[in-house]
Design a protein around this motif. Structure first.
Motif, PDB file in Angstrom:
ATOM      1  N   PHE A 156      52.226   5.951  25.758  1.00 47.89           N
ATOM      2  CA  PHE A 156      51.769   5.218  26.952  1.00 47.89           C
ATOM      3  C   PHE A 156      51.709   3.715  26.713  1.00 47.89           C
ATOM      4  O   PHE A 156      51.513   2.939  27.650  1.00 47.89           O
ATOM      5  N   LEU A 157      51.915   3.278  25.462  1.00 47.84           N
ATOM      6  CA  LEU A 157      51.975   1.854  25.162  1.00 47.84           C
ATOM      7  C   LEU A 157      53.395   1.302  25.296  1.00 47.84           C
ATOM      8  O   LEU A 157      53.601   0.091  25.184  1.00 47.84           O
ATOM      9  N   GLY A 158      54.377   2.179  25.528  1.00 44.25           N
ATOM     10  CA  GLY A 158      55.754   1.740  25.684  1.00 44.25           C
ATOM     11  C   GLY A 158      56.010   1.128  27.041  1.00 44.25           C
ATOM     12  O   GLY A 158      55.217   1.245  27.983  1.00 44.25           O
ATOM     13  N   ALA A 159      57.167   0.490  27.175  1.00 42.80           N
ATOM     14  CA  ALA A 159      57.497  -0.262  28.383  1.00 42.80           C
ATOM     15  C   ALA A 159      57.459   0.587  29.640  1.00 42.80           C
ATOM     16  O   ALA A 159      56.961   0.145  30.690  1.00 42.80           O
ATOM     17  N   GLY A 160      57.981   1.833  29.562  1.00 38.75           N
ATOM     18  CA  GLY A 160      58.049   2.660  30.754  1.00 38.75           C
ATOM     19  C   GLY A 160      56.694   2.990  31.337  1.00 38.75           C
ATOM     20  O   GLY A 160      56.429   2.757  32.527  1.00 38.75           O
ATOM     21  N   LEU A 161      55.796   3.525  30.513  1.00 39.20           N
ATOM     22  CA  LEU A 161      54.492   3.952  31.020  1.00 39.20           C
ATOM     23  C   LEU A 161      53.559   2.769  31.254  1.00 39.20           C
ATOM     24  O   LEU A 161      52.686   2.832  32.126  1.00 39.20           O
ATOM     25  N   GLN A 162      53.730   1.672  30.505  1.00 41.31           N
ATOM     26  CA  GLN A 162      52.944   0.475  30.797  1.00 41.31           C
ATOM     27  C   GLN A 162      53.323  -0.105  32.162  1.00 41.31           C
ATOM     28  O   GLN A 162      52.464  -0.551  32.921  1.00 41.31           O
ATOM     29  N   THR A 163      54.617  -0.062  32.489  1.00 39.30           N
ATOM     30  CA  THR A 163      55.055  -0.520  33.806  1.00 39.30           C
ATOM     31  C   THR A 163      54.456   0.357  34.901  1.00 39.30           C
ATOM     32  O   THR A 163      53.977  -0.154  35.933  1.00 39.30           O
ATOM     33  N   ALA A 164      54.469   1.673  34.695  1.00 38.02           N
ATOM     34  CA  ALA A 164      53.885   2.589  35.679  1.00 38.02           C
ATOM     35  C   ALA A 164      52.400   2.311  35.865  1.00 38.02           C
ATOM     36  O   ALA A 164      51.890   2.291  37.001  1.00 38.02           O
ATOM     37  N   GLU A 174      50.665   5.108  49.927  1.00 38.15           N
ATOM     38  CA  GLU A 174      51.754   4.264  50.408  1.00 38.15           C
ATOM     39  C   GLU A 174      53.116   4.631  49.840  1.00 38.15           C
ATOM     40  O   GLU A 174      54.142   4.302  50.437  1.00 38.15           O
ATOM     41  N   ALA A 175      53.158   5.283  48.686  1.00 41.28           N
ATOM     42  CA  ALA A 175      54.446   5.561  48.049  1.00 41.28           C
ATOM     43  C   ALA A 175      54.267   6.599  46.955  1.00 41.28           C
ATOM     44  O   ALA A 175      53.148   6.874  46.498  1.00 41.28           O
ATOM     45  N   THR A 176      55.399   7.167  46.548  1.00 42.36           N
ATOM     46  CA  THR A 176      55.451   8.046  45.377  1.00 42.36           C
ATOM     47  C   THR A 176      56.156   7.295  44.252  1.00 42.36           C
ATOM     48  O   THR A 176      57.128   6.574  44.479  1.00 42.36           O
ATOM     49  N   MET A 177      55.644   7.473  43.043  1.00 44.08           N
ATOM     50  CA  MET A 177      56.222   6.812  41.879  1.00 44.08           C
ATOM     51  C   MET A 177      56.803   7.850  40.927  1.00 44.08           C
ATOM     52  O   MET A 177      56.149   8.838  40.600  1.00 44.08           O
ATOM     53  N   ARG A 178      58.018   7.627  40.483  1.00 50.47           N
ATOM     54  CA  ARG A 178      58.647   8.461  39.469  1.00 50.47           C
ATOM     55  C   ARG A 178      58.375   7.827  38.108  1.00 50.47           C
ATOM     56  O   ARG A 178      58.755   6.685  37.861  1.00 50.47           O
ATOM     57  N   VAL A 179      57.701   8.581  37.233  1.00 54.48           N
ATOM     58  CA  VAL A 179      57.238   8.070  35.949  1.00 54.48           C
ATOM     59  C   VAL A 179      58.221   8.498  34.851  1.00 54.48           C
ATOM     60  O   VAL A 179      58.750   9.607  34.900  1.00 54.48           O
ATOM     61  N   PRO A 180      58.485   7.642  33.862  1.00 55.53           N
ATOM     62  CA  PRO A 180      59.415   8.022  32.789  1.00 55.53           C
ATOM     63  C   PRO A 180      58.908   9.198  31.965  1.00 55.53           C
ATOM     64  O   PRO A 180      57.713   9.544  31.982  1.00 55.53           O
ATOM     65  N   ASP A 181      59.813   9.811  31.218  1.00 56.41           N
ATOM     66  CA  ASP A 181      59.475  10.894  30.296  1.00 56.41           C
ATOM     67  C   ASP A 181      58.370  10.416  29.356  1.00 56.41           C
ATOM     68  O   ASP A 181      58.543   9.428  28.640  1.00 56.41           O
ATOM     69  N   PRO A 182      57.216  11.104  29.319  1.00 51.28           N
ATOM     70  CA  PRO A 182      56.101  10.627  28.500  1.00 51.28           C
ATOM     71  C   PRO A 182      56.293  10.849  27.012  1.00 51.28           C
ATOM     72  O   PRO A 182      55.444  10.449  26.213  1.00 51.28           O
ATOM     73  N   ASN A 183      57.404  11.484  26.619  1.00 49.68           N
ATOM     74  CA  ASN A 183      57.723  11.639  25.200  1.00 49.68           C
ATOM     75  C   ASN A 183      58.684  10.555  24.738  1.00 49.68           C
ATOM     76  O   ASN A 183      59.316  10.676  23.691  1.00 49.68           O
ATOM     77  N   THR A 184      58.813   9.501  25.538  1.00 52.52           N
ATOM     78  CA  THR A 184      59.632   8.347  25.178  1.00 52.52           C
ATOM     79  C   THR A 184      58.829   7.074  25.399  1.00 52.52           C
ATOM     80  O   THR A 184      57.759   7.093  26.017  1.00 52.52           O
ATOM     81  N   PHE A 185      59.380   5.967  24.902  1.00 46.42           N
ATOM     82  CA  PHE A 185      58.701   4.680  25.039  1.00 46.42           C
ATOM     83  C   PHE A 185      59.352   3.784  26.092  1.00 46.42           C
ATOM     84  O   PHE A 185      58.857   2.695  26.353  1.00 46.42           O
ATOM     85  N   GLY A 186      60.463   4.238  26.672  1.00 42.20           N
ATOM     86  CA  GLY A 186      61.143   3.446  27.682  1.00 42.20           C
ATOM     87  C   GLY A 186      61.286   4.232  28.965  1.00 42.20           C
ATOM     88  O   GLY A 186      60.313   4.702  29.539  1.00 42.20           O
TER      89      GLY A 186
END
Length: 367
Positions: free
Chosen positions: A126-134, A262-274
């Motif tokens: 969750f410290l990676g770019a993908g989940l931090q952006t989410a 207001e919207a739905t968000m697609r979150v990256p694979d939580p087993n990755t950092f991007g």
């Protein structure tokens, strides 16, 4: 103190290579020792990454230059090794799961608090770019008020490709405990702590067959549910539907959607950092991609964040309370499936603070 934080790796199995490839490149930490019950394996791994000391776990814990122990032992040993390190005055970062039961996890958190040391736990994805952006999008109100989550992890099971898959189907494993920490940690960092759960568990077959390697064709027993469905309610009012399965011919992994007013968000694979983040509002015909910001350096970010917290005297993000709460939630899911009733989740944890924008592992030094 100043200078790189001294780290010991305890447990030199496969996962240690992912940690060591990063930790030996971060200027903020210095890997002092590699330790394993198999000293030859410790020597081999230490030599591969230029680590000066290869020794036993106890010797590594007591080494005068070690300030933080990265505990990569098997789950059954997490509590014992971590407690020994805490009692020796060392900070500790545990691989997932935090421990294997609530009682040992709670004792470990209490012991760390009494000793005045920090306690951390994987996953740190969750410290990676993908989940931090989410997480930033949720905090900024990009989806409105968060309402629900949908999590899907579905595969036929690991026995077709793993040469020694038996442990995946024994108590403490199965799809829930093997992959659940990644998905549940993501939900908790977005919604806050869970409050109660209703779940159902099924086991498609009593036996499975090893599909590859020297043991191919060997049958072995299945001792855990291989399909778990759960409805999770959060203390702040959100709800999430989750599926963890080793019984699906259709592979569908890394699937997390968060729906707000207001919207739905697609979150990256939580087993990755991007990964990719997408938003879809009611008027959208397609997903709208959102550029991710942050680091994709990989495993060890949680250790580096702990090192920075230790040097700067501030709270860290991959807290023991977070690891214990995720463990408590998984156990509650399993209990609910067994009892066929709602189970309350007694623990709680704070939502981790976001990383500062521009946080760069290569630039973190303590000179």
């Amino acid at each position: 103190m100043t200078g790189p934080l001294g780290v010991a790796i305890v447990g030199c199995g496969n996962i240690s290579h992912q940690y060591l490839s990063n930790l030996t490149s971060f200027p903020g930490v210095r890997v002092v020792a590699c330790a394993d019950l198999d000293l030859e394996r410790a020597r081999e791994v230490a030599g591969q990454y230029g680590v000066p000391v290869a020794t036993s776990p106890q010797e590594a814990i007591s080494h005068p230059d070690v300030e933080l122990v990265v505990n990569l032992t098997v789950p059954a040993a997490h509590a014992e090794v971590a407690l020994a390190a805490v009692l020796a005055g060392r900070h500790v970062y545990n691989e997932k799961p935090f421990t294997v039961d609530r009682e040992s996890g709670a004792r470990l958190v209490e012991a760390a608090e009494a000793a005045g040391v920090l306690l951390g736990s994987a996953p740190d994805t969750f410290l990676g770019a993908g989940l931090q952006t989410a997480a930033r999008l949720v905090a900024e109100g990009a989806i409105g008020t968060p309402l629900t989550g949908l999590v899907l992890f579905q595969t036929p099971g690991p026995e077709s490709w793993h040469p020694n898959p038996e442990f995946f189907f024994q108590p403490g494993a199965g799809p829930l405990f093997d992959m659940g920490p990644y998905y549940l940690t993501t939900l908790v960092t977005l919604f806050g702590p869970a409050a109660r759960v209703a779940a159902a568990g099924r086991r498609a077959r009593d036996e499975r067959v090893v599909g590859s390697g020297p043991k191919a064709g060997t049958r072995f027993p299945v001792a855990v549910p291989t399909h778990t469905t759960a409805l999770l309610e959060f203390a702040a009012g959100q709800a999430a539907t989750m599926v963890f399965s080793f019984d699906s011919p259709l592979r569908r992994t890394g699937f997390i959607e968060i729906t707000g007013t207001e919207a739905t968000m697609r979150v990256p694979d939580p087993n990755t950092f991007g990964g990719e983040v997408g938003l879809r509002r009611a008027a959208d015909d397609e997903w709208v991609p959102v550029p991710t910001k942050g680091t994709e350096a990989g495993r060890g970010l949680g250790v580096l964040d702990m090192a920075q917290a230790i040097r700067e005297g501030r709270p860290h993000r991959t807290t023991g309370e977070l690891g214990l709460h995720v463990l408590d939630t998984m156990i509650a899911v399993a209990e609910s499936a067994e009892r066929a009733e709602f189970v309350e989740i007694g623990s709680t944890c704070p939502i981790p603070a976001p990383l500062p924008e521009g946080w760069d592992p290569a630039a973190i030094r303590f000179d």
